[in-house]
Design a protein around this motif. Structure first.
Motif, PDB file in Angstrom:
ATOM      1  N   ASN A 184       0.854  -1.182   0.000  1.00  0.00           N
ATOM      2  CA  ASN A 184       0.000   0.000   0.000  1.00  0.00           C
ATOM      3  C   ASN A 184       0.896   1.239   0.000  1.00  0.00           C
ATOM      4  OD1 ASN A 184       0.850   0.411   2.672  1.00  0.00           O
ATOM      5  ND2 ASN A 184      -0.835  -0.828   3.456  1.00  0.00           N
ATOM      6  N   LYS A 185       0.284   2.407   0.045  1.00  0.00           N
ATOM      7  CA  LYS A 185       1.057   3.650  -0.022  1.00  0.00           C
ATOM      8  C   LYS A 185       1.998   3.806   1.175  1.00  0.00           C
ATOM      9  CE  LYS A 185      -2.160   6.275  -2.841  1.00  0.00           C
ATOM     10  NZ  LYS A 185      -3.023   7.463  -2.894  1.00  0.00           N
ATOM     11  N   SER A 186       1.588   3.316   2.313  1.00  0.00           N
ATOM     12  CA  SER A 186       2.446   3.405   3.502  1.00  0.00           C
ATOM     13  C   SER A 186       3.719   2.585   3.313  1.00  0.00           C
ATOM     14  CB  SER A 186       1.708   2.922   4.735  1.00  0.00           C
ATOM     15  OG  SER A 186       0.606   3.747   5.006  1.00  0.00           O
ATOM     16  N   ASP A 187       3.579   1.410   2.708  1.00  0.00           N
ATOM     17  CA  ASP A 187       4.755   0.577   2.433  1.00  0.00           C
ATOM     18  C   ASP A 187       5.698   1.285   1.472  1.00  0.00           C
ATOM     19  OD1 ASP A 187       3.678  -1.489   4.010  1.00  0.00           O
ATOM     20  OD2 ASP A 187       2.597  -2.315   2.286  1.00  0.00           O
ATOM     21  N   LEU A 188       5.105   1.916   0.453  1.00  0.00           N
ATOM     22  CA  LEU A 188       5.921   2.635  -0.528  1.00  0.00           C
ATOM     23  C   LEU A 188       6.556   3.868   0.101  1.00  0.00           C
ATOM     24  CD1 LEU A 188       6.828   2.477  -3.464  1.00  0.00           C
ATOM     25  CD2 LEU A 188       4.854   3.882  -4.064  1.00  0.00           C
ATOM     26  N   SER A 243       0.127  10.415  -8.440  1.00  0.00           N
ATOM     27  CA  SER A 243      -0.817  11.256  -9.171  1.00  0.00           C
ATOM     28  C   SER A 243      -0.104  12.121 -10.215  1.00  0.00           C
ATOM     29  CB  SER A 243      -1.605  12.137  -8.208  1.00  0.00           C
ATOM     30  OG  SER A 243      -0.747  13.042  -7.554  1.00  0.00           O
ATOM     31  N   ARG A 244       1.184  11.888 -10.383  1.00  0.00           N
ATOM     32  CA  ARG A 244       2.019  12.551 -11.397  1.00  0.00           C
ATOM     33  C   ARG A 244       2.215  14.051 -11.153  1.00  0.00           C
ATOM     34  NH1 ARG A 244       2.384   8.726 -15.564  1.00  0.00           N
ATOM     35  NH2 ARG A 244       0.803   7.125 -15.378  1.00  0.00           N
ATOM     36  N   LYS A 245       2.132  14.469  -9.918  1.00  0.00           N
ATOM     37  CA  LYS A 245       2.373  15.868  -9.576  1.00  0.00           C
ATOM     38  C   LYS A 245       3.835  16.108  -9.223  1.00  0.00           C
ATOM     39  CE  LYS A 245      -2.300  16.752  -8.065  1.00  0.00           C
ATOM     40  NZ  LYS A 245      -3.171  17.110  -6.952  1.00  0.00           N
ATOM     41  N   ARG A 246       4.563  15.042  -8.943  1.00  0.00           N
ATOM     42  CA  ARG A 246       5.985  15.131  -8.601  1.00  0.00           C
ATOM     43  C   ARG A 246       6.720  14.065  -9.387  1.00  0.00           C
ATOM     44  NH1 ARG A 246       9.263  16.443  -3.762  1.00  0.00           N
ATOM     45  NH2 ARG A 246       7.414  17.404  -2.900  1.00  0.00           N
ATOM     46  N   LYS A 247       7.895  14.418  -9.873  1.00  0.00           N
ATOM     47  CA  LYS A 247       8.724  13.458 -10.615  1.00  0.00           C
ATOM     48  C   LYS A 247       9.604  12.681  -9.651  1.00  0.00           C
ATOM     49  CE  LYS A 247       8.570  15.479 -15.031  1.00  0.00           C
ATOM     50  NZ  LYS A 247       8.400  14.704 -16.192  1.00  0.00           N
ATOM     51  N   LEU A 248      10.028  11.527 -10.107  1.00  0.00           N
ATOM     52  CA  LEU A 248      10.948  10.708  -9.319  1.00  0.00           C
ATOM     53  C   LEU A 248      12.333  11.337  -9.317  1.00  0.00           C
ATOM     54  CD1 LEU A 248       9.962   7.205 -10.722  1.00  0.00           C
ATOM     55  CD2 LEU A 248       9.466   8.065  -8.436  1.00  0.00           C
ATOM     56  N   THR A 249      12.980  11.323  -8.180  1.00  0.00           N
ATOM     57  CA  THR A 249      14.356  11.790  -8.099  1.00  0.00           C
ATOM     58  C   THR A 249      15.287  10.602  -8.355  1.00  0.00           C
ATOM     59  OG1 THR A 249      14.560  11.333  -5.736  1.00  0.00           O
ATOM     60  CG2 THR A 249      13.722  13.522  -6.372  1.00  0.00           C
ATOM     61  N   LEU A 250      16.538  10.885  -8.553  1.00  0.00           N
ATOM     62  CA  LEU A 250      17.524   9.837  -8.774  1.00  0.00           C
ATOM     63  C   LEU A 250      17.601   8.891  -7.574  1.00  0.00           C
ATOM     64  CD1 LEU A 250      19.608   8.670 -10.672  1.00  0.00           C
ATOM     65  CD2 LEU A 250      21.269  10.276  -9.742  1.00  0.00           C
ATOM     66  N   ILE A 307      14.602   6.607  -7.639  1.00  0.00           N
ATOM     67  CA  ILE A 307      14.764   5.597  -8.681  1.00  0.00           C
ATOM     68  C   ILE A 307      15.695   4.484  -8.200  1.00  0.00           C
ATOM     69  CG2 ILE A 307      15.754   5.187 -10.984  1.00  0.00           C
ATOM     70  CD1 ILE A 307      14.636   7.974 -11.747  1.00  0.00           C
ATOM     71  N   ARG A 308      16.784   4.863  -7.572  1.00  0.00           N
ATOM     72  CA  ARG A 308      17.716   3.852  -7.047  1.00  0.00           C
ATOM     73  C   ARG A 308      17.045   2.979  -5.990  1.00  0.00           C
ATOM     74  NH1 ARG A 308      22.614   7.987  -6.651  1.00  0.00           N
ATOM     75  NH2 ARG A 308      23.475   7.682  -8.731  1.00  0.00           N
ATOM     76  N   ASN A 309      16.311   3.607  -5.077  1.00  0.00           N
ATOM     77  CA  ASN A 309      15.623   2.851  -4.023  1.00  0.00           C
ATOM     78  C   ASN A 309      14.583   1.895  -4.604  1.00  0.00           C
ATOM     79  OD1 ASN A 309      17.068   3.971  -1.924  1.00  0.00           O
ATOM     80  ND2 ASN A 309      15.556   5.550  -1.495  1.00  0.00           N
ATOM     81  N   LEU A 310      13.812   2.362  -5.570  1.00  0.00           N
ATOM     82  CA  LEU A 310      12.803   1.504  -6.190  1.00  0.00           C
ATOM     83  C   LEU A 310      13.449   0.321  -6.896  1.00  0.00           C
ATOM     84  CD1 LEU A 310      10.469   4.277  -7.583  1.00  0.00           C
ATOM     85  CD2 LEU A 310       9.841   2.566  -5.870  1.00  0.00           C
ATOM     86  N   HIS A 311      14.551   0.577  -7.550  1.00  0.00           N
ATOM     87  CA  HIS A 311      15.260  -0.500  -8.244  1.00  0.00           C
ATOM     88  C   HIS A 311      15.814  -1.521  -7.246  1.00  0.00           C
ATOM     89  CE1 HIS A 311      17.797  -2.636 -11.050  1.00  0.00           C
ATOM     90  NE2 HIS A 311      18.831  -2.417 -10.252  1.00  0.00           N
ATOM     91  N   GLU A 312      16.450  -1.031  -6.204  1.00  0.00           N
ATOM     92  CA  GLU A 312      17.087  -1.929  -5.233  1.00  0.00           C
ATOM     93  C   GLU A 312      16.080  -2.693  -4.375  1.00  0.00           C
ATOM     94  OE1 GLU A 312      19.728   0.606  -3.048  1.00  0.00           O
ATOM     95  OE2 GLU A 312      21.028   0.928  -4.789  1.00  0.00           O
ATOM     96  N   PRO A 360      13.180  -2.487 -13.037  1.00  0.00           N
ATOM     97  CA  PRO A 360      14.317  -2.137 -13.895  1.00  0.00           C
ATOM     98  C   PRO A 360      14.488  -0.621 -14.044  1.00  0.00           C
ATOM     99  CG  PRO A 360      12.929  -3.793 -14.951  1.00  0.00           C
ATOM    100  CD  PRO A 360      12.206  -3.318 -13.722  1.00  0.00           C
ATOM    101  N   TYR A 361      15.731  -0.201 -14.098  1.00  0.00           N
ATOM    102  CA  TYR A 361      16.022   1.233 -14.289  1.00  0.00           C
ATOM    103  C   TYR A 361      15.343   1.762 -15.550  1.00  0.00           C
ATOM    104  CZ  TYR A 361      19.680   1.336 -10.676  1.00  0.00           C
ATOM    105  OH  TYR A 361      20.346   1.309  -9.492  1.00  0.00           O
TER     106      TYR A 361
END
Length: 82
Positions: A35-39, A54-61, A64-69, A74-75
């Motif tokens: 859920n969102k809390s986990d994320l 909701s696409r109001k903020r872009k992912l930072t580097l 992106i690294r945290n999501l990948h790890e 995939p990057y």
């Protein structure tokens, strides 16, 4: 031989691009029953997660690294423009 020809034809005429980064995150969340809390534990604050999904903020580097790890996304899926 026919299989190779079909594959090349499909690659040329019907290329499949990388998935949308937000959709890739949502898909992985669904797969992992998150859920969102986990994320929020991965990306920071829960409000930040809401803004990203909701696409109001872009992912930072760093995000992106945290999501990948941590989610094995995939990057290539996370770096695509959205």
């Amino acid at each position: 031989m026919i299989g190779v020809l079909i594959e090349r034809y499909e690659e040329k005429h019907y290329p499949i691009g990388p998935p949308d980064p937000i959709e890739a995150i949502k898909f992985r969340m669904e797969q992992m029953d998150m859920n969102k809390s986990d994320l929020a534990n991965i990306l920071g604050y829960k409000s930040r997660v809401t803004e990203i999904l909701s696409r109001k903020r872009k992912l930072t580097l760093k995000m992106i690294r945290n999501l990948h790890e941590k989610l094995n996304i995939p990057y290539e899926s996370l770096i695509a423009d959205y």
